[in-house]
Design a protein around this motif. Structure first.
Motif, PDB file in Angstrom:
ATOM      1  N   PRO A   1      -1.748 -17.450  -7.934  1.00 36.54           N
ATOM      2  CA  PRO A   1      -1.871 -18.652  -7.042  1.00 36.54           C
ATOM      3  C   PRO A   1      -3.411 -19.374  -7.523  1.00 36.54           C
ATOM      4  O   PRO A   1      -3.970 -18.633  -8.291  1.00 36.54           O
ATOM      5  CB  PRO A   1      -2.306 -17.986  -5.527  1.00 36.54           C
ATOM      6  CG  PRO A   1      -2.702 -16.717  -5.930  1.00 36.54           C
ATOM      7  CD  PRO A   1      -1.881 -16.197  -7.249  1.00 36.54           C
ATOM      8  N   ALA A   2      -3.597 -20.579  -7.112  1.00 33.44           N
ATOM      9  CA  ALA A   2      -4.786 -21.351  -7.766  1.00 33.44           C
ATOM     10  C   ALA A   2      -5.977 -20.658  -7.119  1.00 33.44           C
ATOM     11  O   ALA A   2      -7.085 -20.504  -7.860  1.00 33.44           O
ATOM     12  CB  ALA A   2      -4.799 -22.779  -6.920  1.00 33.44           C
ATOM     13  N   LYS A   3      -5.884 -19.798  -5.923  1.00 33.90           N
ATOM     14  CA  LYS A   3      -7.430 -19.290  -5.487  1.00 33.90           C
ATOM     15  C   LYS A   3      -6.751 -17.798  -5.409  1.00 33.90           C
ATOM     16  O   LYS A   3      -5.859 -17.410  -4.838  1.00 33.90           O
ATOM     17  CB  LYS A   3      -7.906 -19.889  -4.078  1.00 33.90           C
ATOM     18  CG  LYS A   3      -8.309 -21.159  -4.647  1.00 33.90           C
ATOM     19  CD  LYS A   3      -8.983 -21.870  -3.327  1.00 33.90           C
ATOM     20  CE  LYS A   3      -9.589 -23.161  -3.470  1.00 33.90           C
ATOM     21  NZ  LYS A   3     -10.194 -23.665  -2.339  1.00 33.90           N
ATOM     22  N   PRO A   4      -7.695 -16.967  -5.664  1.00 35.53           N
ATOM     23  CA  PRO A   4      -7.566 -15.359  -5.622  1.00 35.53           C
ATOM     24  C   PRO A   4      -7.491 -14.886  -4.066  1.00 35.53           C
ATOM     25  O   PRO A   4      -8.045 -15.486  -3.374  1.00 35.53           O
ATOM     26  CB  PRO A   4      -8.601 -14.777  -6.438  1.00 35.53           C
ATOM     27  CG  PRO A   4      -9.815 -15.600  -6.314  1.00 35.53           C
ATOM     28  CD  PRO A   4      -9.010 -16.830  -6.321  1.00 35.53           C
ATOM     29  N   ALA A   5      -6.445 -14.100  -3.945  1.00 32.28           N
ATOM     30  CA  ALA A   5      -6.396 -13.420  -2.711  1.00 32.28           C
ATOM     31  C   ALA A   5      -7.568 -12.501  -2.319  1.00 32.28           C
ATOM     32  O   ALA A   5      -8.095 -11.860  -3.284  1.00 32.28           O
ATOM     33  CB  ALA A   5      -5.305 -12.669  -2.480  1.00 32.28           C
ATOM     34  N   PRO A   6      -7.926 -12.188  -1.149  1.00 39.82           N
ATOM     35  CA  PRO A   6      -9.116 -10.934  -1.175  1.00 39.82           C
ATOM     36  C   PRO A   6      -8.917  -9.583  -1.605  1.00 39.82           C
ATOM     37  O   PRO A   6      -7.576  -9.400  -1.457  1.00 39.82           O
ATOM     38  CB  PRO A   6      -9.533 -11.192   0.460  1.00 39.82           C
ATOM     39  CG  PRO A   6      -8.782 -12.597   0.881  1.00 39.82           C
ATOM     40  CD  PRO A   6      -7.820 -12.735   0.031  1.00 39.82           C
ATOM     41  N   VAL A   7      -9.572  -8.982  -2.031  1.00 44.33           N
ATOM     42  CA  VAL A   7      -9.410  -7.612  -2.658  1.00 44.33           C
ATOM     43  C   VAL A   7      -9.204  -6.827  -1.343  1.00 44.33           C
ATOM     44  O   VAL A   7      -9.694  -7.069  -0.256  1.00 44.33           O
ATOM     45  CB  VAL A   7     -10.349  -7.050  -3.638  1.00 44.33           C
ATOM     46  CG1 VAL A   7     -10.472  -7.896  -4.888  1.00 44.33           C
ATOM     47  CG2 VAL A   7     -11.684  -6.752  -3.038  1.00 44.33           C
ATOM     48  N   ARG A   8      -8.258  -5.755  -1.515  1.00 41.83           N
ATOM     49  CA  ARG A   8      -7.989  -4.924  -0.544  1.00 41.83           C
ATOM     50  C   ARG A   8      -8.350  -3.646  -0.637  1.00 41.83           C
ATOM     51  O   ARG A   8      -8.382  -3.076  -1.829  1.00 41.83           O
ATOM     52  CB  ARG A   8      -6.491  -4.959  -0.001  1.00 41.83           C
ATOM     53  CG  ARG A   8      -6.079  -6.190   0.448  1.00 41.83           C
ATOM     54  CD  ARG A   8      -4.695  -6.405   0.621  1.00 41.83           C
ATOM     55  NE  ARG A   8      -3.660  -6.028  -0.628  1.00 41.83           N
ATOM     56  CZ  ARG A   8      -2.555  -5.810  -0.653  1.00 41.83           C
ATOM     57  NH1 ARG A   8      -1.731  -5.544   0.612  1.00 41.83           N
ATOM     58  NH2 ARG A   8      -1.918  -5.701  -1.652  1.00 41.83           N
ATOM     59  N   ASP A   9      -8.593  -2.513   0.432  1.00 40.64           N
ATOM     60  CA  ASP A   9      -8.872  -1.155   0.212  1.00 40.64           C
ATOM     61  C   ASP A   9      -7.452  -0.607  -0.414  1.00 40.64           C
ATOM     62  O   ASP A   9      -6.548  -1.119  -0.160  1.00 40.64           O
ATOM     63  CB  ASP A   9      -9.342  -0.501   1.615  1.00 40.64           C
ATOM     64  CG  ASP A   9     -10.679  -1.015   1.958  1.00 40.64           C
ATOM     65  OD1 ASP A   9     -11.397  -1.383   1.179  1.00 40.64           O
ATOM     66  OD2 ASP A   9     -10.787  -0.925   3.020  1.00 40.64           O
ATOM     67  N   ILE A  10      -7.534   0.493  -0.725  1.00 42.90           N
ATOM     68  CA  ILE A  10      -6.523   1.202  -1.544  1.00 42.90           C
ATOM     69  C   ILE A  10      -5.989   2.333  -0.518  1.00 42.90           C
ATOM     70  O   ILE A  10      -6.816   3.257   0.002  1.00 42.90           O
ATOM     71  CB  ILE A  10      -6.740   1.915  -2.655  1.00 42.90           C
ATOM     72  CG1 ILE A  10      -7.166   0.728  -3.843  1.00 42.90           C
ATOM     73  CG2 ILE A  10      -5.629   2.741  -3.473  1.00 42.90           C
ATOM     74  CD1 ILE A  10      -7.892   1.024  -5.237  1.00 42.90           C
ATOM     75  N   CYS A  11      -4.842   2.401  -0.311  1.00 45.84           N
ATOM     76  CA  CYS A  11      -4.148   3.482   0.893  1.00 45.84           C
ATOM     77  C   CYS A  11      -3.027   3.956   0.294  1.00 45.84           C
ATOM     78  O   CYS A  11      -2.013   3.384  -0.263  1.00 45.84           O
ATOM     79  CB  CYS A  11      -3.776   2.598   2.251  1.00 45.84           C
ATOM     80  SG  CYS A  11      -5.275   1.722   2.968  1.00 45.84           S
ATOM     81  N   GLY A  12      -2.998   5.343   0.510  1.00 46.10           N
ATOM     82  CA  GLY A  12      -1.801   6.165   0.154  1.00 46.10           C
ATOM     83  C   GLY A  12      -1.383   6.319  -1.319  1.00 46.10           C
ATOM     84  O   GLY A  12      -0.261   6.390  -1.630  1.00 46.10           O
ATOM     85  N   ALA A  13      -2.404   5.921  -2.232  1.00 42.95           N
ATOM     86  CA  ALA A  13      -2.136   6.094  -3.385  1.00 42.95           C
ATOM     87  C   ALA A  13      -1.794   7.746  -3.791  1.00 42.95           C
ATOM     88  O   ALA A  13      -2.469   8.609  -3.432  1.00 42.95           O
ATOM     89  CB  ALA A  13      -3.443   5.520  -4.219  1.00 42.95           C
ATOM     90  N   ARG A  14      -1.206   7.751  -5.229  1.00 35.47           N
ATOM     91  CA  ARG A  14      -0.807   9.053  -5.623  1.00 35.47           C
ATOM     92  C   ARG A  14      -1.412   9.133  -6.975  1.00 35.47           C
ATOM     93  O   ARG A  14      -1.854   8.068  -7.538  1.00 35.47           O
ATOM     94  CB  ARG A  14       0.610   9.376  -5.774  1.00 35.47           C
ATOM     95  CG  ARG A  14       1.240   9.265  -4.371  1.00 35.47           C
ATOM     96  CD  ARG A  14       0.886  10.285  -3.114  1.00 35.47           C
ATOM     97  NE  ARG A  14       0.731  11.545  -3.625  1.00 35.47           N
ATOM     98  CZ  ARG A  14       1.472  12.483  -3.160  1.00 35.47           C
ATOM     99  NH1 ARG A  14       2.349  12.142  -2.324  1.00 35.47           N
ATOM    100  NH2 ARG A  14       1.580  13.755  -3.618  1.00 35.47           N
ATOM    101  N   VAL A  15      -1.626  10.169  -7.407  1.00 37.99           N
ATOM    102  CA  VAL A  15      -2.124  10.491  -8.832  1.00 37.99           C
ATOM    103  C   VAL A  15      -1.248  10.644  -9.862  1.00 37.99           C
ATOM    104  O   VAL A  15      -0.192  11.379  -9.754  1.00 37.99           O
ATOM    105  CB  VAL A  15      -2.921  12.018  -8.923  1.00 37.99           C
ATOM    106  CG1 VAL A  15      -3.554  12.319 -10.364  1.00 37.99           C
ATOM    107  CG2 VAL A  15      -4.215  12.040  -7.651  1.00 37.99           C
ATOM    108  N   LEU A  16      -1.427   9.551 -10.941  1.00 33.49           N
ATOM    109  CA  LEU A  16      -0.412   9.457 -12.033  1.00 33.49           C
ATOM    110  C   LEU A  16      -0.670  10.440 -13.085  1.00 33.49           C
ATOM    111  O   LEU A  16       0.084  11.212 -13.542  1.00 33.49           O
ATOM    112  CB  LEU A  16      -0.436   8.139 -12.506  1.00 33.49           C
ATOM    113  CG  LEU A  16       0.587   7.713 -13.637  1.00 33.49           C
ATOM    114  CD1 LEU A  16       2.037   8.039 -13.136  1.00 33.49           C
ATOM    115  CD2 LEU A  16       0.168   6.744 -14.182  1.00 33.49           C
ATOM    116  N   LEU A  17      -2.183  10.807 -13.361  1.00 32.08           N
ATOM    117  CA  LEU A  17      -2.595  11.768 -14.235  1.00 32.08           C
ATOM    118  C   LEU A  17      -4.126  12.206 -13.724  1.00 32.08           C
ATOM    119  O   LEU A  17      -4.687  11.804 -13.239  1.00 32.08           O
ATOM    120  CB  LEU A  17      -2.831  11.074 -15.543  1.00 32.08           C
ATOM    121  CG  LEU A  17      -1.587  10.521 -16.255  1.00 32.08           C
ATOM    122  CD1 LEU A  17      -1.764   8.826 -16.253  1.00 32.08           C
ATOM    123  CD2 LEU A  17      -1.565  11.158 -17.854  1.00 32.08           C
TER     124      LEU A  17
END
Length: 889
Positions: free
Chosen positions: A643-659
């Protein structure tokens, strides 16, 4: 134009030419600043605009407190950008993609164009397939063009489509040597708004060893490709005013010690002291005893000890080198006059204020090597055999392993410690005539005594520029190097980046079928695990003459200081001391074999290239026409649906560990590099697109294809992922499946992203050390990683993660994943990220890790977004998106 609130603008006349310049003595306090900070101060004076760079910024730097911790951000505008082709191709791919994105946003595509001079040297693509033959250079170069035709055509397009972008074609030399021998200006004369302005030459480069130019007094360092792109597009580099370590040199090198021994000693000292993120500056009476080539060698190794730069000031030795390498007398006069007018001329009697102080007596340096896996692990040559024996149990299942084999018609016994590769490599040392001539003289003395390399040793010579070949030939040393198998294999970065080519087949079989432990000895700067050759587990850095010596000895299980290196024609023992040249012998050869004409001839038409380069079919037009069938150059997805303008950044929820990773995970471990295996995700991709195994080429050569690179991220054969114990390489567990089965990192990522599950990486100390590999950050982002939580970071990779929209977090001091009891099987949530939307960077965010049994672990992770500029990049989803929106307006 600068608003010049200090009234610093003045004129300087040199040989009848008048230059505008900005006087440092107009800023109070500047006289006590280190040389490197004076260069930054001039940069601010000249680019002051009242917004990004203010009067207060300049005054603050003038009043710099040497004892303070870095907390003041400045905007540094480098004079130019320099690239090598592995890291440079993605830059030009991204610029080409940005042109399309600009058009999609309704902007002018021509705005995407280098605003600062940008120069690329194609040096990372040649592979030492053939060696020990007069035909090696021709065959390897033919193979290079055959393998990289699509990439080279793309770069030829970029050379014509973009203004102020020049390409040094293949077969010329390595980027750092071409930089110091030809491209570096030291003082930059440039017409700005119709006025000729003089200012210090500064640069950023897409290779961490850009710091080699520090030996010329040029402030420059390695950045990620994404930072380099921004610099090309006129964006300043956001940085904190660093601490500066003053390193006093006294005495002079003793006979028998080389520049390589000196730099390994300095690397050892500075790693132990701790200089990550700092400037290192050399001063004291010993500076005058360090030739320019040695200074460049020391600067080159700056990433190995972790400093941002390692710089020598301008002095008479600088001028003599400029004259030797064929710079014009007008340019040399400008450098001298400008440096003296600005207080940048070295005075051994004056000591600037420094944040920290170190000292080295050059006379205490002894012959050394470093290994088996880190450049800072220096070993005195006299201790090398014992150090090898001590390290061997970490690599060998049978310490006394040996096998009988045949190489050609010759029966041999191959045992642990045999030297499989002896490589005089281009990056660190071939710019240095003293060590190159020393290597040639060792070869001459050895050949005259009837010594030969051991038949199992792959010997290669990759000069850093054609000038090296010229002076070795004029000195009559080339025939002796050839006699020992050190024929020129190419002009470029070969063995030190994994382009070593295959080992001798019998040796490779001994490794893979019989578990014999093979070593390499190379004159480069990197010896990380898995980097040099997949068959070689132990790697040692050494000076070029020692590389020749180890090729003759054939084994690391030998004390070169006391044991014979071989037998002469009469069966008499020959020791290293018998074939080691004296300083006088080396100096006499240099004096008779090197002159400025060599450099002016070599670089007379450096951007033209040979017939192969000139006859490459070149696409035309300002917007690149992507070939949907190409497996080398593809349009990346960074700007899809932006988009021409960035969306607000969000908190990170339910992430898993890749390494979940340990300490000292380098960008070599993260970024795709070296050969592509058939059964790897990248190999399967190429096979599915009709590419035969013989045409796979290397990851580096395919950096312009994100589909290959994402599949090779975290796929280093020596990477150990703690959530997949018992594996080595690019494997993890896929927690989208019952019981989390082991699979490849790429395949797990695909499953996570299909379910909308964000990913995190857990790591230890010094995460991301090593080369400035932009794909270590790009691949991380494309795999779906939203955040990395590490104990500490190396500078460039942390910055690159932000540049790709990945959040770098740090465990609280004194804690780690292990001390917090994290296994990597938890689900992670990170709250407080949204505070960035309010225009502030929170010091910490709260991390909650929920184990499979429901147990929760909470801790406050430190947010490693260190400057306001980095906050803007993160809010836009990356530096490229930020620049694109800024240029669109």
């Amino acid at each position: 134009m600068s608003i010049d609130s200090f009234g610093a603008k003045d004129s300087l006349e040199v040989n009848g030419t008048t230059y505008a310049y900005y006087r440092l003595d107009k800023v109070p306090g500047q006289e006590r600043l280190p040389y490197s900070l004076k260069v930054l101060l001039e940069n601010l004076l000249r680019t002051e605009d009242g917004a990004n760079i203010t009067h207060d910024d300049i005054a603050f730097l003038g009043e710099w407190d040497a004892d303070s911790e870095p907390d003041h951000e400045i905007q540094f505008t480098p004079a130019r950008v320099i690239m090598q082709d592995f890291t440079g191709v993605p830059c030009i791919v991204d610029l080409a993609t940005m042109r399309e994105a600009m058009a999609d946003l309704g902007g002018d595509p021509s705005k995407i164009n280098p605003l600062s001079p940008a120069e690329m040297v194609i040096d990372h693509s040649v592979i030492a397939d053939v060696f020990g033959s007069p035909q090696a250079l021709r065959v390897n170069t033919d193979l290079e063009y055959e393998r990289n035709r699509e990439r080279y055509q793309f770069l030829r397009w970029g050379q014509t489509a973009f203004d102020d972008f020049k390409v040094v074609p293949p077969g010329t030399g390595i980027v750092h040597q071409v930089n110091i021998e030809h491209l570096a200006r030291v003082v930059f004369p440039r017409e700005v708004n119709g006025e000729l302005v003089a200012y210090p030459d500064t640069c950023v480069g897409t290779d961490s060893h850009t710091t080699m130019v520090n030996g010329l007094g040029v402030v420059g360092w390695g950045v990620g490709g994404i930072e380099a792109e921004a610099a090309m597009l006129g964006q300043p580099v956001s940085m904190l005013i660093p601490r500066v370590v003053g390193f006093k040199l006294t005495g002079k090198l003793p006979e028998g010690a080389t520049a390589t021994d000196l730099v390994l000693t300095i690397t050892d000292r500075l790693r132990k002291h701790g200089v990550v993120g700092k400037f290192v500056e050399f001063y004291g009476p010993g500076v005058a005893q360090v030739p320019l080539a040695n200074r460049a060698t020391i600067g080159n190794m700056s990433p190995e000890y972790g400093s941002t730069i390692a710089i020598f000031p301008i002095d008479q030795i600088t001028l003599e080198y400029l004259r030797l390498t064929g710079r014009s007398e007008d340019q040399i006069a400008l450098v001298e006059a400008y440096a003296k007018a600005q207080g940048l001329w070295f005075d051994p009697e004056v000591t600037a204020e420094y944040s920290e102080y170190l000292e080295l007596d050059l006379s205490t340096v002894v012959p050394s090597i470093a290994g088996p896996k880190r450049p800072q692990d220096r070993i005195a040559l006299a201790d090398a055999r014992q150090a090898f024996a001590t390290a061997l149990p970490n690599y060998a299942s049978d310490l006394t392993k040996s096998v009988d084999a045949a190489i050609g018609e010759q029966p041999v016994t191959l045992s642990n410690g045999l030297v499989g590769i002896a490589a005089i490599t281009s990056c660190t040392n071939t710019s240095n005539p003293s060590v190159m001539v020393a290597a040639g003289l060792v070869a001459k003395k050895a050949a005259e005594k009837g010594l030969q390399r051991k038949p199992w040793v792959k010997t290669t010579l990759a000069p850093g520029s054609q000038v090296v070949t010229s002076y070795l030939e004029r000195a009559g040393l080339t025939p002796y190097l050839d006699q020992l198998g050190f024929d020129v294999v190419g002009y470029g970065c070969t063995t030190c980046i994994g382009n070593s080519g295959p080992l001798i087949p019998a040796v490779s079989k001994a490794v893979n079928s019989d578990d014999v432990v093979v070593v390499s000895v190379l004159s480069g700067n990197r010896n990380f695990e898995g980097r040099i050759n997949p068959d070689v587990k132990m790697n040692y850095l050494a000076s070029p003459p020692l590389v020749v010596a180890y090729a003759l000895a054939g084994s690391m299980d030998l004390d070169l200081t006391t044991e014979p290196i071989g037998q002469d024609d009469q069966g008499n023992s020959v020791f290293l001391r018998d074939i080691w040249p004296t300083p006088t012998e080396i100096e006499d050869v240099i004096a008779s074999a090197i002159d400025p004409q060599m450099y002016t001839t070599s670089y007379a038409d450096v951007f033209a290239g040979d017939e192969r380069w000139q006859t490459l079919p070149t696409p035309e037009g300002k917007v690149f026409e992507w070939d949907a069938t190409s497996t080398y150059v593809r349009k990346p997805p960074y700007f899809d649906d932006m988009p021409a303008k960035p969306a607000p950044v969000r908190d990170i929820c339910g992430a898993r560990v890749l390494l979940k990773l340990g300490d000292s995970v380098t960008t070599d471990h993260i970024s795709p590099a070296g050969a592509i295996k058939v059964d790897s995700p990248a190999g399967q991709y190429l096979t599915s697109h009709g590419v035969e195994r013989k045409d796979f080429n290397s990851y580096g050569s395919r950096r312009g294809n994100h589909e290959v690179m994402i599949r090779g991220t975290f796929a280093n054969i020596r990477l150990r992922n703690q959530i997949a114990p018992g594996t080595e390489g690019g494997f993890t567990r896929d927690f989208t499946q019952p019981d989390g089965p082991v699979t490849t990192v790429y395949d797990a990522s695909v499953n996570y992203q299909a379910r909308g599950i964000p990913l995190v990486v857990l790591a230890g100390k010094e995460y991301g050390s090593g080369s400035s590999r932009d794909w270590a950050a790009k691949g991380t982002m494309l795999l779906g990683v939203r955040a990395v939580i590490a104990e500490s970071y190396e500078r460039i990779h942390r910055s690159n993660l932000i540049g790709m929209g990945v959040l770098p977090l740090q465990f609280p001091a004194g804690t780690s994943a292990a001390s917090l009891g994290l296994t990597g099987e938890e689900a992670f949530s990170i709250s407080g990220v949204t505070d960035l939307n309010a225009g502030i960077t929170p010091k910490t965010v709260e991390v909650t890790a929920t184990a499979p049994d429901g147990k929760t672990t909470r801790f406050d992770a430190i947010v490693r977004i260190d400057t306001p500029g980095e906050r803007h990049y993160y809010l836009h989803g990356g530096i490229m998106q930020y620049v694109l929106r800024a240029l669109k307006g």
